[in-house]
Write an enzyme that holds these catalytic residues in place. Structure first.
Site, PDB file in Angstrom:
ATOM      1  N   ILE A 233       0.624  -1.720   0.264  1.00 57.88           N
ATOM      2  CA  ILE A 233       0.150  -0.133  -0.154  1.00 57.88           C
ATOM      3  C   ILE A 233       0.739   1.091  -0.349  1.00 57.88           C
ATOM      4  O   ILE A 233       1.633   1.531   0.902  1.00 57.88           O
ATOM      5  CB  ILE A 233      -0.436   0.097   1.222  1.00 57.88           C
ATOM      6  CG1 ILE A 233      -1.336  -1.142   1.534  1.00 57.88           C
ATOM      7  CG2 ILE A 233      -1.929   1.080   1.149  1.00 57.88           C
ATOM      8  CD1 ILE A 233      -2.418  -1.534   2.649  1.00 57.88           C
ATOM      9  N   ASP A 234       0.325   1.924  -0.784  1.00 55.58           N
ATOM     10  CA  ASP A 234       1.093   3.411  -1.155  1.00 55.58           C
ATOM     11  C   ASP A 234       1.016   4.391   0.285  1.00 55.58           C
ATOM     12  O   ASP A 234      -0.971   3.922   0.629  1.00 55.58           O
ATOM     13  CB  ASP A 234       0.808   4.436  -2.092  1.00 55.58           C
ATOM     14  CG  ASP A 234       1.553   5.625  -2.589  1.00 55.58           C
ATOM     15  OD1 ASP A 234       2.484   6.069  -1.998  1.00 55.58           O
ATOM     16  OD2 ASP A 234       0.975   6.465  -2.634  1.00 55.58           O
ATOM     17  N   LYS A 235       1.032   5.709   0.957  1.00 50.37           N
ATOM     18  CA  LYS A 235       0.619   6.414   2.109  1.00 50.37           C
ATOM     19  C   LYS A 235       0.233   7.474   1.383  1.00 50.37           C
ATOM     20  O   LYS A 235      -1.185   7.516   1.414  1.00 50.37           O
ATOM     21  CB  LYS A 235       2.068   6.114   2.883  1.00 50.37           C
ATOM     22  CG  LYS A 235       1.435   7.192   4.105  1.00 50.37           C
ATOM     23  CD  LYS A 235       2.349   7.809   5.209  1.00 50.37           C
ATOM     24  CE  LYS A 235       2.936   8.835   4.027  1.00 50.37           C
ATOM     25  NZ  LYS A 235       1.984  10.196   4.772  1.00 50.37           N
TER      26      LYS A 235
END
Length: 763
Positions: free
Chosen positions: A438-440
């Protein structure tokens, strides 16, 4: 001539895109458009010119595409429009319905005479054969004509299919009965029963009627699989209220709205096109695309999505996207494309069905001769009837429909929840995912960060650091850049023009401002630029521990200061991650932010595995490493820097609130950008795969048991034989059962199993 939707020969005319089969046809159209568009009677426009989207294809063989309705030359199924219309009726459905209802009384009469004529003594039995012949002929030769046409096409195209079997079975029963009626003397006395040589007109008529009924039911059920697209198509309003320069208002057709028009949206009206709010405030219900029923507050500067519902206040908006560029049009196109794609599981069905028809014909021939040589008298009649039963019951249609119907329903169901699958493979693969990267920024967080502070290095002041950074960020699309520019505008700082702008995706940006070389980004960019950041390391770490993202600004190779931006976590993120962990997924965060910031956010969300200050190549390498370890990886992101990893992951998941590049690289798009959609999509994927397996198992078991039964294998033990009429009924019900099972996905409960999700679903 068929025109492929990918044709390179295109023209725009009267607001429509027209496709041509060749440059020659396009040139003829350019010379006299009216001749081709208006001179021909309705429904008889030359095939060289078709409106964009007016393409018909086979749901089982997607390579079959043409510009008019018809039947697939491979499987014989009715072609469907690539883009469904709001009306679920089709020419094929109307035609088959008419043939069925007009000839049903004749079928009932023939069946009644065959079953009870010898008891009622209405006619001499020889005369009765002629009466049945007269009643049967229109049923077989008119109502059943499409079957024979498709059966002949299947032989001519060397693609035997269900219509091959039906036409052979029906034709054999009818031809045999005609010969018996016209020349009964050519048959031995052993063929006689109840005063005449046995005829099987009732088998031919009942087979035709039941097959027509099965097709009508199947076509209606298939139409329901596109219900989601039709409901989306019906959402768009027909008119918009346009404001003129002098303040006058007038209702205009939606097709007449142009980019830049000012439109008024009154309470209770739908937003006509995509745009931005200029004046007013209201709450807009966006559930038609996002699945979220809570209206979203809209103020000047906020974006509006066409076909969403304005609830309370009046708005004035500027049109920015119209026609096929709107979110609604793109959603419809994505759903339609996904529905027509092929699931990997379908390859098994295609392999099985490939030689199935010829095997069935061989079994029917063997059954005919075995019964004729060794069966009880009249043995050859038994042989004929059992061969016909084998041909009729062994319809491969159920096998071919097993996965396409499930995919069509699943994509429609997903669209109603704001989940857009790019193709069938994504649906099938998502349920197998065990690791989620997951990207932030913009994925776990809102993606609308707020400016915190600017800390200058010696020789600079905070205001100058902010002004230079905002000037440089005018060329950037990143959410952090938007926060810096927003703060600069609120302080009314004078921004300068940026030149030679470059985006080092994932680590920062560079450019020339006031003839000075600027670099703004993380420590990775500073290392590339040879800029030492030691003087502000302590301040940066302190801000990162509070969850802020830190960017360094360098001017002409010298550290000028740092800027901190805080991005709040999305409201639904904790619930989404809880549902994903409960489903057994391994969660990994990968972000371009500093490691301290990333760990701070991860700690609040319960994510144990964190990778900070990663570049696009690092995210790609992370996905590849996890795949080498045997993980089935999904990647969720929203930015350009996520695109390589999204494309490499087993399933790429893009936020609909992110960039177009990310969405183009992903196999799944969450329209609202809410991570709770991943848990819902995964549950839908698992339910769909289970449904496809059920359909395939049913089709295989049905054919595996039905063919031997129809061939009379059980007769020596039980005395049971299968009438061709019951074989036709079973054949029709098999396809209807597969489609019916696929439609269960429309009602099946799909979603994360958290208490919050359950209460929201009930609400």
């Amino acid at each position: 001539m068929a025109v492929d939707a990918r044709s390179a020969h295109r023209r725009e005319h009267a607001g429509h895109v027209l496709l041509f089969c060749s440059a020659h046809c396009a040139a003829r159209f350019d010379a006299d458009p009216a001749r081709w568009l208006h001179a021909a009677p309705a429904g008889n426009v030359p095939a060289a010119v078709v409106a964009d989207g007016a393409v018909y294809l086979c749901p089982m063989h997607l390579q079959i595409r043409q510009d008019h309705p018809g039947a697939c030359p491979i499987c014989g199924m009715a072609l469907e429009p690539e883009m469904p219309t709001p009306d679920d009726d089709t020419p094929e459905l109307r035609d088959f319905s008419r043939r069925f209802w007009w000839t049903l009384p004749l079928t009932v009469c023939v069946f009644g005479l065959a079953m009870f004529g010898h008891r009622l003594h209405l006619f001499d039995m020889t005369v009765q054969s002629w009466v049945e012949f007269a009643l049967t002929t229109p049923v077989v030769l008119w109502a059943g004509a499409p079957f024979f046409v498709r059966g002949w096409q299947s032989l001519r195209n060397r693609s035997p299919n269900m219509w091959t079997l039906i036409s052979l079975g029906t034709g054999a029963a009818f031809a045999y009965s005609v010969v018996v009626t016209v020349a009964p003397g050519v048959f031995p006395a052993s063929f006689a029963s109840m005063g005449r040589v046995s005829v099987y007109f009732e088998a031919a008529t009942v087979i035709v009627s039941l097959t027509l009924l099965g097709q009508v039911l199947e076509l209606k059920a298939r139409a329901q699989t596109s219900a989601a697209i039709r409901s989306l198509l019906g959402l768009a309003p027909r008119t918009a209220r346009r404001l003129s320069a002098d303040g006058d208002e007038a209702d205009v057709a939606l097709a007449d709205v142009q980019v830049g028009d000012r439109l008024r949206v009154r309470p209770g009206e739908k937003v006509p096109v995509d745009g931005v709010v200029l004046d007013g405030a209201s709450a807009v219900n966006e559930s038609m695309l996002t699945g979220e029923s809570v209206p979203v507050r809209k103020m000047p500067g906020d974006r509006l999505i066409g076909a969403t519902l304005n609830t309370t206040g009046a708005l004035v908006m500027r049109a920015e996207k119209i026609g096929g560029a709107t979110v609604l049009a793109q959603v419809v196109q994505m759903v339609a494309t996904a529905q027509r794609s092929r699931a990997p599981m379908q390859r098994m069905a295609d392999t099985v069905a490939g030689g199935f028809v010829m095997a069935v014909v061989a079994i029917a021939v063997v059954a005919f001769f075995v019964w004729g040589w060794w069966g009880p008298q009249p043995s050859w009649v038994y042989g004929l009837i059992n061969a016909v039963s084998v041909l009729i019951i062994a319809c491969p249609c159920a096998l071919g429909l097993a996965t396409p119907m499930s995919i069509m329903v699943a994509t429609g169901r997903g669209a109603s929840h704001g989940i857009l699958f790019r193709d069938a493979a994504a649906i099938e693969r998502l349920g197998q995912v065990d690791t989620l990267v997951i990207d932030k920024t913009g994925t776990l967080t809102e993606g609308r960060p707020a400016f915190r502070c600017a800390v200058p290095a010696p020789g600079f002041d905070a205001g100058e650091v902010l002004r230079l950074a905002a000037s440089l960020d005018q060329g950037s699309e990143h959410p952090l850049a938007a926060a810096i520019m927003r703060e600069a505008r609120e302080r009314q700082l004078d921004l300068e023009t940026v030149a030679a702008f470059e985006s080092d995706s994932g680590i920062g940006v560079r450019g020339m401002v006031e003839r000075r070389a600027l670099a703004l980004g993380n420590t990775g960019l500073m290392r590339q630029a040879g800029v030492a950041v030691d003087g502000l390391v302590a301040e940066a770490e302190a801000l990162r521990t509070e969850g802020a993202s830190v960017m360094y600004l360098a001017v002409d190779g010298r550290l000028a200061g740092l800027l901190a931006v805080a991005d709040p976590v999305k409201a639904g993120t904790p619930e989404a991650l809880a549902a994903l962990r409960a489903a057994g997924l391994r969660l990994v965060m990968a972000t371009g932010d500093g490691l301290t910031t990333a760990r701070s956010v991860a700690a609040r969300l319960g994510i144990d595995e964190v990778h900070g200050e990663v570049q696009p190549a690092d995210k790609l390498a992370l996905v590849e490493r996890l795949q080498r370890e045997g993980c089935v990886v999904a990647m969720a992101g929203d930015g350009i820097n996520d695109a390589p990893a999204l494309a490499r992951a087993d399933v790429g998941i893009a936020m609909g609130t992110g960039t177009d590049v990310a969405m183009d690289s992903a196999a799944l798009t969450l329209v609202k950008g809410d991570l709770r959609g991943i848990a819902t999509a995964r549950a839908l994927s698992q339910a769909t795969v289970a449904n496809m397996r059920q359909n395939l198992l049913f089709a295989l078991v049905y054919n595996g048991l039905g063919v031997p039964f129809a061939a009379g294998v059980l007769y020596p033990f039980t005395g049971w034989l299968l009438s061709p009429m019951f074989a036709a009924l079973a054949m029709s019900l098999s396809s209807a059962s597969v489609v019916g099972n696929a439609l269960r996905l429309r009602r099946q409960r799909i979603g994360p199993s958290t208490p919050q999700a359950a209460s929201r679903s009930r609400a």
